[in-house]
Write a protein that holds these residues in place. Structure first.
Motif, PDB file in Angstrom:
ATOM      1  N   HIS A  15      15.679  -5.867 -13.573  1.00 40.21           N
ATOM      2  CA  HIS A  15      16.097  -5.469 -14.931  1.00 40.21           C
ATOM      3  C   HIS A  15      17.331  -6.243 -15.387  1.00 40.21           C
ATOM      4  O   HIS A  15      17.431  -6.673 -16.539  1.00 40.21           O
ATOM      5  CB  HIS A  15      16.369  -3.966 -14.969  1.00 40.21           C
ATOM      6  CG  HIS A  15      15.144  -3.134 -14.792  1.00 40.21           C
ATOM      7  ND1 HIS A  15      14.118  -3.119 -15.702  1.00 40.21           N
ATOM      8  CD2 HIS A  15      14.756  -2.300 -13.789  1.00 40.21           C
ATOM      9  CE1 HIS A  15      13.161  -2.316 -15.295  1.00 40.21           C
ATOM     10  NE2 HIS A  15      13.522  -1.805 -14.141  1.00 40.21           N
ATOM     11  N   LYS A  16      18.272  -6.421 -14.465  1.00 44.25           N
ATOM     12  CA  LYS A  16      19.490  -7.149 -14.798  1.00 44.25           C
ATOM     13  C   LYS A  16      19.173  -8.612 -15.137  1.00 44.25           C
ATOM     14  O   LYS A  16      19.686  -9.162 -16.123  1.00 44.25           O
ATOM     15  CB  LYS A  16      20.442  -7.046 -13.600  1.00 44.25           C
ATOM     16  CG  LYS A  16      21.771  -7.678 -13.796  1.00 44.25           C
ATOM     17  CD  LYS A  16      22.799  -7.253 -12.740  1.00 44.25           C
ATOM     18  CE  LYS A  16      22.241  -6.979 -11.378  1.00 44.25           C
ATOM     19  NZ  LYS A  16      23.295  -6.618 -10.411  1.00 44.25           N
ATOM     20  N   ALA A  19      17.228  -9.180 -18.446  1.00 42.66           N
ATOM     21  CA  ALA A  19      18.101  -9.118 -19.619  1.00 42.66           C
ATOM     22  C   ALA A  19      18.722 -10.479 -19.898  1.00 42.66           C
ATOM     23  O   ALA A  19      18.793 -10.929 -21.051  1.00 42.66           O
ATOM     24  CB  ALA A  19      19.192  -8.068 -19.395  1.00 42.66           C
ATOM     25  N   ILE A 146      16.919  -6.017 -25.644  1.00 44.73           N
ATOM     26  CA  ILE A 146      18.125  -5.800 -24.856  1.00 44.73           C
ATOM     27  C   ILE A 146      19.185  -5.166 -25.740  1.00 44.73           C
ATOM     28  O   ILE A 146      19.538  -5.689 -26.781  1.00 44.73           O
ATOM     29  CB  ILE A 146      18.654  -7.134 -24.284  1.00 44.73           C
ATOM     30  CG1 ILE A 146      17.541  -7.866 -23.543  1.00 44.73           C
ATOM     31  CG2 ILE A 146      19.834  -6.884 -23.369  1.00 44.73           C
ATOM     32  CD1 ILE A 146      16.944  -7.082 -22.395  1.00 44.73           C
ATOM     33  N   SER A 147      19.688  -4.050 -25.318  1.00 48.59           N
ATOM     34  CA  SER A 147      20.671  -3.340 -26.136  1.00 48.59           C
ATOM     35  C   SER A 147      22.025  -4.029 -26.055  1.00 48.59           C
ATOM     36  O   SER A 147      22.324  -4.756 -25.101  1.00 48.59           O
ATOM     37  CB  SER A 147      20.811  -1.891 -25.657  1.00 48.59           C
ATOM     38  OG  SER A 147      21.407  -1.843 -24.378  1.00 48.59           O
ATOM     39  N   GLU A 150      23.947  -3.195 -22.921  1.00 51.22           N
ATOM     40  CA  GLU A 150      23.498  -3.896 -21.711  1.00 51.22           C
ATOM     41  C   GLU A 150      24.147  -5.277 -21.623  1.00 51.22           C
ATOM     42  O   GLU A 150      24.576  -5.708 -20.547  1.00 51.22           O
ATOM     43  CB  GLU A 150      21.979  -4.018 -21.699  1.00 51.22           C
ATOM     44  CG  GLU A 150      21.258  -2.708 -21.400  1.00 51.22           C
ATOM     45  CD  GLU A 150      19.755  -2.841 -21.570  1.00 51.22           C
ATOM     46  OE1 GLU A 150      19.161  -3.665 -20.855  1.00 51.22           O
ATOM     47  OE2 GLU A 150      19.184  -2.147 -22.423  1.00 51.22           O
ATOM     48  N   ILE A 154      26.590  -6.568 -18.607  1.00 54.48           N
ATOM     49  CA  ILE A 154      26.296  -7.768 -17.817  1.00 54.48           C
ATOM     50  C   ILE A 154      27.512  -8.692 -17.754  1.00 54.48           C
ATOM     51  O   ILE A 154      27.788  -9.319 -16.729  1.00 54.48           O
ATOM     52  CB  ILE A 154      25.081  -8.512 -18.402  1.00 54.48           C
ATOM     53  CG1 ILE A 154      23.804  -7.679 -18.170  1.00 54.48           C
ATOM     54  CG2 ILE A 154      24.913  -9.886 -17.776  1.00 54.48           C
ATOM     55  CD1 ILE A 154      22.611  -8.178 -18.945  1.00 54.48           C
ATOM     56  N   ASN A 201      25.205   6.335 -23.016  1.00 55.79           N
ATOM     57  CA  ASN A 201      24.528   5.048 -23.160  1.00 55.79           C
ATOM     58  C   ASN A 201      24.971   4.059 -22.092  1.00 55.79           C
ATOM     59  O   ASN A 201      24.175   3.265 -21.586  1.00 55.79           O
ATOM     60  CB  ASN A 201      24.793   4.461 -24.549  1.00 55.79           C
ATOM     61  CG  ASN A 201      24.135   5.262 -25.654  1.00 55.79           C
ATOM     62  OD1 ASN A 201      23.132   5.916 -25.432  1.00 55.79           O
ATOM     63  ND2 ASN A 201      24.717   5.227 -26.842  1.00 55.79           N
ATOM     64  N   ALA A 205      22.552   2.331 -19.347  1.00 58.30           N
ATOM     65  CA  ALA A 205      22.479   0.871 -19.288  1.00 58.30           C
ATOM     66  C   ALA A 205      22.829   0.362 -17.887  1.00 58.30           C
ATOM     67  O   ALA A 205      22.236  -0.599 -17.406  1.00 58.30           O
ATOM     68  CB  ALA A 205      23.427   0.261 -20.320  1.00 58.30           C
ATOM     69  N   LYS A 208      19.716   0.785 -15.903  1.00 59.20           N
ATOM     70  CA  LYS A 208      18.685  -0.164 -16.307  1.00 59.20           C
ATOM     71  C   LYS A 208      18.989  -1.568 -15.811  1.00 59.20           C
ATOM     72  O   LYS A 208      18.083  -2.325 -15.435  1.00 59.20           O
ATOM     73  CB  LYS A 208      18.545  -0.158 -17.826  1.00 59.20           C
ATOM     74  CG  LYS A 208      17.349  -0.960 -18.327  1.00 59.20           C
ATOM     75  CD  LYS A 208      17.173  -0.805 -19.826  1.00 59.20           C
ATOM     76  CE  LYS A 208      15.979  -1.627 -20.320  1.00 59.20           C
ATOM     77  NZ  LYS A 208      15.822  -1.542 -21.791  1.00 59.20           N
ATOM     78  N   CYS A 209      20.278  -1.908 -15.785  1.00 55.07           N
ATOM     79  CA  CYS A 209      20.691  -3.240 -15.338  1.00 55.07           C
ATOM     80  C   CYS A 209      20.885  -3.310 -13.820  1.00 55.07           C
ATOM     81  O   CYS A 209      21.310  -4.345 -13.297  1.00 55.07           O
ATOM     82  CB  CYS A 209      21.996  -3.651 -16.021  1.00 55.07           C
ATOM     83  SG  CYS A 209      21.847  -3.907 -17.795  1.00 55.07           S
TER      84      CYS A 209
END
Length: 438
Positions: A15-16, A19, A146-147, A150, A154, A201, A205, A208-209
């Motif tokens: 996922h990371k 992105a 990609i939000s 996120e 990163i 959020n 995130a 997710k990452c």
């Protein structure tokens, strides 16, 4: 069209890395990344060498997981053999293995976790320069999937993120002390922002990452405790999900340490408590038994003394199963924990509870002065839920032996504390006990 960049990474970081790939592609950089770029019916072994041979840049996503991967070192060796431009993009603060140090000798590395929001910009500039498409400073375009949060995560320093999460945790504890109400805490959390992003959020995130931070794990554990104390069925289920996330984070940390070991024990024990609250004693029992085995196996490495909360599942099993053999086991470890007032109190209270469940009132009477004494030594350092628990036990004991005045005194103390802290589950339990004894 042949892709300009071959992305080498561990599937655990999917996922990371995905992105980052999306960001590169939105900036006009074509990327090859498994498994998305592998044609249907083909194989990794067939497609990867072809993709590396045809790429201009070999982008190596460096993480702890990547260094443990079977594929990544092979891909890196092939790229260097073919004199490809290798760009190591270090996504997390990790020590390089001997193999990676050997391969990356004299290769410039980009430390994403240190460069903050400029990391992606610098990467885009470097890739475009190598591919001959550089036209000045690149701007990072945010792709639709990609939000913004996120992208922010990163590019942020992991130490900074962890520090901000721990700051939120301190604020959470203060808010709960001011108003110990799970519904209020939920509302309060929705208003809290980290930088310009809602904390909810940010936590989503991070997950997710695949950015696993101890600060997030501790937030999940603290929220789970708050939800468990509420006694509400809907909150108890949420608590269990949060605890699973906390265990995942601590379990993912390479090598592990004593602190992580103890936090995993604590979180798994709390999971058993959630099942016990739902009166699913079978699941609670199974979890505790597995946890006992886990402690035996892992503690051969860490050698943590039992005074450091490792009796949690045994204490729970004693009460769930009403087993005398478990009370003997706890008694055998009493001397080991005598210098830890809180653990001594927790263990003595569980023994008192076990004696009451088994109608062993003489044993309860003999233990009572020690329980009260250990409680007084550490009461100011205990969560008030344990005050209520002890008052409930004392109410039960004095009700059993016919001392109505003392029973009423401790019932009142337990109920007042439960109401003050909005612990509806405890209020209902006390009301039920009152009816039984009347």
């Amino acid at each position: 069209m042949k892709e300009s960049v071959f992305i080498s990474y561990s599937s655990k970081d999917f996922h990371k890395v995905r992105a980052i790939k999306e960001i590169l592609e939105f900036n006009g950089i074509s990327c090859w990344m498994a498994p998305q770029s592998i044609p249907t019916g083909s194989s990794y072994a067939k497609e990867i060498p072809v993709a590396i041979k045809s790429c201009k840049v070999f982008l190596l996503m460096v993480t702890s997981s990547a260094q443990q991967s079977q594929w990544v070192p092979k891909e890196m060796s092939l790229a260097l053999t073919q004199s490809k431009c290798v760009i190591p993009f270090v996504l997390e603060d990790c020590t390089l293995t001997d193999v990676f140090n050997f391969f990356l000798t004299d290769v410039q590395r980009y430390y994403a976790f240190e460069i903050s929001s400029d990391a992606l910009k610098d990467l885009i500039d470097k890739i475009k320069l190598e591919c001959g498409t550089y036209e000045g400073a690149a701007s990072v375009v945010q792709p639709g999937e990609i939000s913004e949060v996120e992208i922010w995560i990163i590019g942020k320093d992991r130490t900074f993120l962890n520090r901000e999460l721990m700051r939120f945790l301190s604020a959470l504890k203060a808010a709960y002390k001011q108003n110990p109400n799970a519904a209020y805490i939920d509302s309060w959390i929705k208003q809290y922002q980290l930088d310009r992003y809602g904390i909810g959020n940010v936590l989503e995130a991070l997950e997710k990452c695949s950015v696993n931070l101890t600060g997030a794990a501790e937030i999940y554990i603290r929220l789970a405790v708050i939800y468990i104390h509420s006694g509400s069925r809907q909150y108890i289920k949420q608590a269990r999900k949060l605890l699973e996330k906390a265990v995942t984070i601590y379990s993912s940390q390479a090598g592990g340490d004593e602190v992580g070991f103890k936090r995993i024990v604590y979180a798994r024990w709390l999971m058993a408590v959630t099942y016990k609250q739902e009166r699913n004693f079978g699941c609670a029992n199974d979890l505790c038994e597995k946890l006992v085995e886990y402690i035996k196996e892992e503690n051969q490495i860490f050698d943590v003394p039992y005074s450091d909360a490792l009796l949690l599942p045994q204490r729970e099993l004693a009460v769930i199963n009403k087993e005398e053999i478990m009370s003997d086991y706890l008694m055998a470890h009493m001397e080991e924990i005598r210098m830890n007032p809180k653990e001594l109190f927790y263990t003595q209270r569980r023994l008192l509870e076990l004696f009451l469940l088994n109608n062993e009132f003489e044993k309860a009477r003999d233990l009572l002065p020690e329980v009260v004494a250990s409680f007084e030594k550490c009461r100011n350092h205990l969560d008030e839920i344990y005050h209520v628990g002890l008052y409930q036990n004392l109410f039960e004991y004095y009700s059993y032996v016919g001392d109505k005045e003392s029973a009423e005194q401790y019932y009142r103390l337990a109920l007042e504390n439960a109401k003050k802290n909005y612990w509806k589950g405890k209020e209902q339990k006390l009301a039920h006990l009152k009816e039984v004894f009347e």
